[in-house]
Design a protein around this motif. Structure first.
Motif, PDB file in Angstrom:
ATOM      1  N   LEU A  17       3.414 -26.005 -22.981  1.00  0.00           N
ATOM      2  CA  LEU A  17       4.518 -25.730 -23.902  1.00  0.00           C
ATOM      3  C   LEU A  17       5.388 -24.592 -23.380  1.00  0.00           C
ATOM      4  O   LEU A  17       6.619 -24.691 -23.362  1.00  0.00           O
ATOM      5  CB  LEU A  17       3.962 -25.375 -25.279  1.00  0.00           C
ATOM      6  CG  LEU A  17       3.905 -26.462 -26.348  1.00  0.00           C
ATOM      7  CD1 LEU A  17       3.119 -25.970 -27.554  1.00  0.00           C
ATOM      8  CD2 LEU A  17       5.295 -26.920 -26.761  1.00  0.00           C
ATOM      9  N   SER A  18       4.739 -23.514 -22.945  1.00  0.00           N
ATOM     10  CA  SER A  18       5.492 -22.356 -22.477  1.00  0.00           C
ATOM     11  C   SER A  18       6.217 -22.643 -21.168  1.00  0.00           C
ATOM     12  O   SER A  18       7.245 -22.020 -20.871  1.00  0.00           O
ATOM     13  CB  SER A  18       4.550 -21.160 -22.294  1.00  0.00           C
ATOM     14  OG  SER A  18       3.630 -21.381 -21.227  1.00  0.00           O
ATOM     15  N   GLN A  19       5.715 -23.607 -20.389  1.00  0.00           N
ATOM     16  CA  GLN A  19       6.339 -23.963 -19.113  1.00  0.00           C
ATOM     17  C   GLN A  19       7.456 -24.985 -19.279  1.00  0.00           C
ATOM     18  O   GLN A  19       8.104 -25.354 -18.299  1.00  0.00           O
ATOM     19  CB  GLN A  19       5.278 -24.512 -18.152  1.00  0.00           C
ATOM     20  CG  GLN A  19       4.262 -23.468 -17.691  1.00  0.00           C
ATOM     21  CD  GLN A  19       3.115 -24.070 -16.893  1.00  0.00           C
ATOM     22  OE1 GLN A  19       2.884 -25.292 -16.937  1.00  0.00           O
ATOM     23  NE2 GLN A  19       2.393 -23.236 -16.161  1.00  0.00           N
ATOM     24  N   GLY A  20       7.669 -25.485 -20.491  1.00  0.00           N
ATOM     25  CA  GLY A  20       8.749 -26.437 -20.741  1.00  0.00           C
ATOM     26  C   GLY A  20       8.423 -27.868 -20.366  1.00  0.00           C
ATOM     27  O   GLY A  20       9.341 -28.692 -20.217  1.00  0.00           O
ATOM     28  N   MET A  21       7.142 -28.211 -20.273  1.00  0.00           N
ATOM     29  CA  MET A  21       6.763 -29.587 -19.958  1.00  0.00           C
ATOM     30  C   MET A  21       7.085 -30.501 -21.145  1.00  0.00           C
ATOM     31  O   MET A  21       7.088 -30.077 -22.303  1.00  0.00           O
ATOM     32  CB  MET A  21       5.271 -29.676 -19.618  1.00  0.00           C
ATOM     33  CG  MET A  21       4.837 -28.763 -18.487  1.00  0.00           C
ATOM     34  SD  MET A  21       5.659 -29.117 -16.907  1.00  0.00           S
ATOM     35  CE  MET A  21       4.739 -30.553 -16.363  1.00  0.00           C
ATOM     36  N   ASP A  22       7.369 -31.765 -20.850  1.00  0.00           N
ATOM     37  CA  ASP A  22       7.771 -32.719 -21.889  1.00  0.00           C
ATOM     38  C   ASP A  22       6.591 -33.269 -22.683  1.00  0.00           C
ATOM     39  O   ASP A  22       6.733 -33.572 -23.877  1.00  0.00           O
ATOM     40  CB  ASP A  22       8.526 -33.905 -21.262  1.00  0.00           C
ATOM     41  CG  ASP A  22       9.874 -33.505 -20.694  1.00  0.00           C
ATOM     42  OD1 ASP A  22      10.445 -32.499 -21.159  1.00  0.00           O
ATOM     43  OD2 ASP A  22      10.354 -34.190 -19.765  1.00  0.00           O
TER      44      ASP A  22
ATOM     45  N   TYR B  59       3.853 -34.298 -13.024  1.00  0.00           N
ATOM     46  CA  TYR B  59       4.803 -35.217 -12.373  1.00  0.00           C
ATOM     47  C   TYR B  59       5.837 -35.645 -13.399  1.00  0.00           C
ATOM     48  O   TYR B  59       5.495 -35.998 -14.531  1.00  0.00           O
ATOM     49  CB  TYR B  59       4.047 -36.443 -11.835  1.00  0.00           C
ATOM     50  CG  TYR B  59       4.905 -37.434 -11.093  1.00  0.00           C
ATOM     51  CD1 TYR B  59       5.264 -37.212  -9.764  1.00  0.00           C
ATOM     52  CD2 TYR B  59       5.355 -38.592 -11.706  1.00  0.00           C
ATOM     53  CE1 TYR B  59       6.048 -38.121  -9.073  1.00  0.00           C
ATOM     54  CE2 TYR B  59       6.136 -39.513 -11.024  1.00  0.00           C
ATOM     55  CZ  TYR B  59       6.484 -39.268  -9.706  1.00  0.00           C
ATOM     56  OH  TYR B  59       7.264 -40.170  -9.021  1.00  0.00           O
ATOM     57  N   GLY B  60       7.111 -35.612 -13.001  1.00  0.00           N
ATOM     58  CA  GLY B  60       8.174 -36.001 -13.916  1.00  0.00           C
ATOM     59  C   GLY B  60       8.220 -35.138 -15.156  1.00  0.00           C
ATOM     60  O   GLY B  60       8.555 -35.607 -16.251  1.00  0.00           O
ATOM     61  N   ASN B  61       7.869 -33.851 -15.004  1.00  0.00           N
ATOM     62  CA  ASN B  61       7.831 -32.886 -16.102  1.00  0.00           C
ATOM     63  C   ASN B  61       6.820 -33.260 -17.185  1.00  0.00           C
ATOM     64  O   ASN B  61       6.953 -32.863 -18.347  1.00  0.00           O
ATOM     65  CB  ASN B  61       9.208 -32.672 -16.738  1.00  0.00           C
ATOM     66  CG  ASN B  61       9.375 -31.249 -17.268  1.00  0.00           C
ATOM     67  OD1 ASN B  61       9.018 -30.283 -16.577  1.00  0.00           O
ATOM     68  ND2 ASN B  61       9.900 -31.101 -18.469  1.00  0.00           N
ATOM     69  N   GLN B  62       5.806 -34.022 -16.795  1.00  0.00           N
ATOM     70  CA  GLN B  62       4.713 -34.369 -17.695  1.00  0.00           C
ATOM     71  C   GLN B  62       3.396 -33.892 -17.099  1.00  0.00           C
ATOM     72  O   GLN B  62       3.229 -33.847 -15.878  1.00  0.00           O
ATOM     73  CB  GLN B  62       4.645 -35.879 -17.910  1.00  0.00           C
ATOM     74  CG  GLN B  62       5.890 -36.477 -18.534  1.00  0.00           C
ATOM     75  CD  GLN B  62       5.701 -37.948 -18.834  1.00  0.00           C
ATOM     76  OE1 GLN B  62       5.018 -38.327 -19.775  1.00  0.00           O
ATOM     77  NE2 GLN B  62       6.317 -38.796 -18.019  1.00  0.00           N
ATOM     78  N   VAL B  63       2.463 -33.564 -17.974  1.00  0.00           N
ATOM     79  CA  VAL B  63       1.099 -33.242 -17.561  1.00  0.00           C
ATOM     80  C   VAL B  63       0.238 -34.465 -17.840  1.00  0.00           C
ATOM     81  O   VAL B  63       0.229 -34.983 -18.963  1.00  0.00           O
ATOM     82  CB  VAL B  63       0.541 -32.029 -18.331  1.00  0.00           C
ATOM     83  CG1 VAL B  63      -0.900 -31.754 -17.908  1.00  0.00           C
ATOM     84  CG2 VAL B  63       1.405 -30.800 -18.106  1.00  0.00           C
TER      85      VAL B  63
END
Length: 375
Positions: A314-319, A279-283
């Protein structure tokens, strides 16, 4: 309270229309960009699974909604005590609160957050709480301390540390995950990976449908019960409300990619099931059910699973990869930032409350050998 040329108007309503609330909440959520636990996916599932009666606190500036919060009241369990406690986004029932709400707050428009939060607290104390108690948490420590400026007193009932790995900082410094780990951490993970690889290829199976996600949750259940116990207050899987809530959450959030379950294998051997939120580019790491049945002390299922999933993030571009609250070794192994979190009781000064608080502190000093209680 004035904000610019507009005042903040706060209202409290009992048992609001939930369809209307869902629409209003989603509209503010889109602007607020809160944590996952203040998304309508979590809040709406919680309301439908756990809450019969509640109060809505709504803050507006003109016609614009700038703050929302939901309180659930619980009567005191003491005889002849008419006071109530009001729980923000929780119920006050330990069985129902086993869901573990984290990063709790009002849902607020960011540019006005501090002032709107204060206005909402003022309205809650004057209109609803009275001589009762407002319970908030688990939240960033001190987040609600503007209540102290309103004359309330604070008591900490639980505290911990939240751990997070900021993935953007790794990218900015051109570092791999291995490079940010300690020598001991790298060694343990690589040794564990080598042992698992001897059993077969290591694979990550991510649920692509609601049916698959529910199947993974069912696989996770016996491992979690085995690890944490099947009695009340132990594994959440021993709690029917917990299971009902997560079935609801998975059914609503899997297809959107916000609820994500992974099964990690070494050949045909399960390493573990990891239950995360995206959610919100966070895991957000929520729950793990790990296989400790293999008799090899060098196998580290938790470290191994998170190592693989962090590299995937990391590879998916998550923050970030957020482990949330709880001081455990594996979180400290990976995290590069931490923050205090706590649950507080806020009360307006009242003679009976002071007597009760003094007796409670006395009991705690006796129990803990004169160690002072946290504040």
């Amino acid at each position: 309270m004035e904000l610019g040329n507009h005042s903040v108007q706060c209202d409290i309503s009992y048992n609001p229309d939930r369809d209307k609330l869902a629409k209003t909440w989603r509209q503010l959520e889109a602007q607020a960009q809160p944590s996952f636990f203040l998304s309508w996916l979590w809040i709406g599932s919680w309301l439908d699974s756990c809450v019969e009666d509640c109060y809505l606190v709504e803050a507006c500036m003109g016609s614009e909604v700038v703050g929302l919060g939901i309180l659930v009241a619980q009567k005191s369990k003491l005889p002849f005590d008419s006071r109530k406690s009001y729980y923000l986004h929780r119920t006050g029932d330990p069985e129902r609160d086993k869901l573990c709400m984290e990063y709790n707050d009002f849902l607020l428009l960011p540019q006005y957050a501090e002032k709107v939060r204060t206005a909402m607290l003022s309205t809650v104390f004057l209109t609803l709480v009275g001589n009762g108690t407002l319970v908030v948490g688990a939240s960033q420590a001190g987040l609600f301390d503007s209540a102290l400026d309103l004359g309330a007193e604070r008591r900490c009932v639980w505290d911990s540390v939240a751990y997070k790995l900021d993935l953007n900082s790794l990218r900015a410094n051109q570092m791999s995950l291995d490079q940010c780990l300690s020598r001991s951490g790298r060694y343990q993970i690589k040794r564990s990976l080598k042992r698992y690889e001897s059993l077969g290829e290591i694979t990550i199976d991510t649920a692509a449908s609601v049916e698959a996600a529910l199947g993974m949750l069912a696989v996770a259940e016996p491992y979690h019960l085995e690890r944490w116990g099947d009695q009340p207050g132990q594994s959440g899987f021993a709690n029917p409300t917990f299971k009902h809530f997560h079935h609801c959450l998975i059914q609503r959030g899997t297809d959107s990619g916000e609820v994500v379950l992974h099964s990690i294998f070494a050949g045909d051997e399960l390493i573990g099931v990891i239950y995360n939120f995206h959610y919100g580019n966070q895991v957000y790491f929520y729950l793990s059910a790990l296989n400790y049945r293999l008799q090899d002390k060098h196998l580290k299922p938790g470290l191994t699973a998170h190592y693989l999933l962090i590299n995937q993030a990391l590879s998916q571009g998550m923050d970030s990869y957020d482990f949330m609250a709880g001081a455990t070794r594996y979180k400290q192994t990976f995290a590069n930032s931490e923050s205090p979190v706590a649950t507080y009781h806020y009360q307006l000064p009242h003679f009976a409350l002071r007597v009760e608080g003094s007796l409670r502190n006395l009991k705690q000093r006796i129990t803990n050998g004169n160690r002072p209680s946290p504040s």
